[in-house]
Write a protein that holds these residues in place. Structure first.
Motif, mmCIF file in Angstrom:
data_model
loop_
_atom_site.group_PDB
_atom_site.id
_atom_site.type_symbol
_atom_site.label_atom_id
_atom_site.label_comp_id
_atom_site.label_asym_id
_atom_site.label_seq_id
_atom_site.Cartn_x
_atom_site.Cartn_y
_atom_site.Cartn_z
ATOM 1 N N SER A 6 24.713 -20.187 29.628
ATOM 2 C CA SER A 6 24.984 -21.264 28.740
ATOM 3 C C SER A 6 26.119 -22.232 28.985
ATOM 4 O O SER A 6 26.699 -23.412 28.529
ATOM 5 C CB SER A 6 25.344 -21.140 26.672
ATOM 6 N N THR A 7 27.674 -21.053 29.471
ATOM 7 C CA THR A 7 28.747 -22.532 29.489
ATOM 8 C C THR A 7 29.061 -22.911 31.299
ATOM 9 O O THR A 7 29.772 -23.711 31.798
ATOM 10 C CB THR A 7 30.130 -21.767 29.485
ATOM 11 N N GLY A 8 28.370 -22.654 32.126
ATOM 12 C CA GLY A 8 28.283 -22.578 33.406
ATOM 13 C C GLY A 8 27.059 -21.441 34.740
ATOM 14 O O GLY A 8 26.367 -21.203 34.054
ATOM 15 N N TRP A 9 26.974 -22.719 35.325
ATOM 16 C CA TRP A 9 25.797 -22.110 36.843
ATOM 17 C C TRP A 9 25.944 -21.069 37.372
ATOM 18 O O TRP A 9 27.700 -20.897 37.895
ATOM 19 C CB TRP A 9 25.997 -22.991 37.681
ATOM 20 N N GLY A 10 24.969 -20.120 37.873
ATOM 21 C CA GLY A 10 25.721 -18.699 38.867
ATOM 22 C C GLY A 10 25.214 -19.803 40.532
ATOM 23 O O GLY A 10 25.036 -21.037 39.991
ATOM 24 N N LEU A 77 26.726 -30.311 28.195
ATOM 25 C CA LEU A 77 26.640 -30.959 29.275
ATOM 26 C C LEU A 77 28.059 -31.621 28.271
ATOM 27 O O LEU A 77 27.463 -31.373 27.294
ATOM 28 C CB LEU A 77 25.331 -32.237 29.689
ATOM 29 N N PRO A 78 29.267 -31.615 28.840
ATOM 30 C CA PRO A 78 29.670 -32.546 27.815
ATOM 31 C C PRO A 78 29.706 -34.116 27.766
ATOM 32 O O PRO A 78 28.924 -34.484 28.627
ATOM 33 C CB PRO A 78 31.296 -32.148 29.237
ATOM 34 N N TYR A 180 32.242 -21.430 35.922
ATOM 35 C CA TYR A 180 33.605 -22.048 35.762
ATOM 36 C C TYR A 180 33.896 -22.493 34.442
ATOM 37 O O TYR A 180 32.464 -23.341 34.165
ATOM 38 C CB TYR A 180 34.030 -23.233 36.607
ATOM 39 N N THR A 181 34.590 -22.105 33.471
ATOM 40 C CA THR A 181 35.087 -22.828 32.387
ATOM 41 C C THR A 181 36.050 -23.433 31.925
ATOM 42 O O THR A 181 37.116 -23.067 32.772
ATOM 43 C CB THR A 181 34.789 -21.456 31.305
ATOM 44 N N ARG A 182 36.552 -24.429 30.895
ATOM 45 C CA ARG A 182 37.674 -24.879 31.038
ATOM 46 C C ARG A 182 39.141 -23.845 30.769
ATOM 47 O O ARG A 182 39.841 -24.254 30.943
ATOM 48 C CB ARG A 182 37.860 -25.391 30.157
ATOM 49 N N ALA A 183 38.322 -23.074 29.695
ATOM 50 C CA ALA A 183 39.562 -21.854 29.914
ATOM 51 C C ALA A 183 39.999 -20.911 30.213
ATOM 52 O O ALA A 183 41.182 -20.894 31.044
ATOM 53 C CB ALA A 183 38.999 -20.383 29.013
ATOM 54 N N ARG A 184 38.777 -20.974 32.068
ATOM 55 C CA ARG A 184 39.259 -20.236 33.233
ATOM 56 C C ARG A 184 40.386 -21.608 34.115
ATOM 57 O O ARG A 184 41.330 -21.002 34.971
ATOM 58 C CB ARG A 184 38.621 -19.767 33.645
#
Length: 192
Positions: A6-10, A77-78, A180-184
């Motif tokens: 739910s937070t990123g593409w594989g 999506l943001p 990929y996430t903003r936290a990373r």
């Protein structure tokens, strides 16, 4: 890393996205170039054969991509509600145009009842032939749908850059790095 969250593409979605983009742009350039070839040009018969063969492979990959998208989660999506709606409608339009380009190309190539030879490996049968002005009408649809696809894909790319550089969203990075996430991005740990 191959599946979406739910937070990123594989990796599967990322590779399908970029390979499709490269293939459609390449096919558009090849198609435009080959329409200007003269009868005595060495590529007169070879370029359309490559175009048709690649087109059929891209058709298969596109159908697989649609199935993959249907069974995988789509990362959120943001942006504002209007931006998310525009992105959703834009993605539907991109997929619709991809299918329209591929189906119309198939109808051009099979209008006379012959199947499509794919790099000498296998034959795609002609399932629909003999329609009035099939090649001509499908050719017109093919050209304008391909042109619209290139324009919409360009807008899609510009929107991604806008989200990346102006809004500082991680939309573009998520399509370059699996999950990929903003936290990373900030150096924190991201849960998968």
């Amino acid at each position: 890393m191959w599946r979406n969250t739910s937070t990123g593409w594989g990796w599967t979605s990322i590779l399908l996205h970029w390979l499709s983009a490269l293939a459609f742009v390449g096919l558009f350039v090849l198609g435009w170039w080959m329409t200007g070839l003269g009868y005595y040009d060495a590529w007169y018969n070879l370029a359309p054969w490559w175009h048709r063969s690649l087109g059929m492979l891209v058709f298969a990959v596109t159908l697989g991509r649609l199935v993959w998208r249907a069974v995988q989660p789509t990362p959120s999506l943001p942006g504002s509600r209007l931006e998310r709606l525009a992105a959703h409608v834009g993605h539907i339009a991109l997929y619709a145009l991809m299918l329209l380009v591929l189906v119309s190309g198939y109808l051009i190539s099979t209008a006379e009842g012959a199947g499509i030879d794919v790099f000498g490996l296998f034959q795609v049968p002609a399932l629909m032939t003999g329609l009035p002005n099939q090649a001509s009408l499908a050719g017109t649809v093919h050209w304008y749908a391909a042109l619209a696809l290139m324009v919409l894909a360009g807008g899609h790319g510009l929107a991604a850059f806008k989200h990346h550089w102006v809004d500082r969203h991680d939309t573009l990075m998520r399509m370059l790095t699996p999950r990929y996430t903003r936290a990373r991005r900030r150096g924190g740990s991201a849960s998968h």
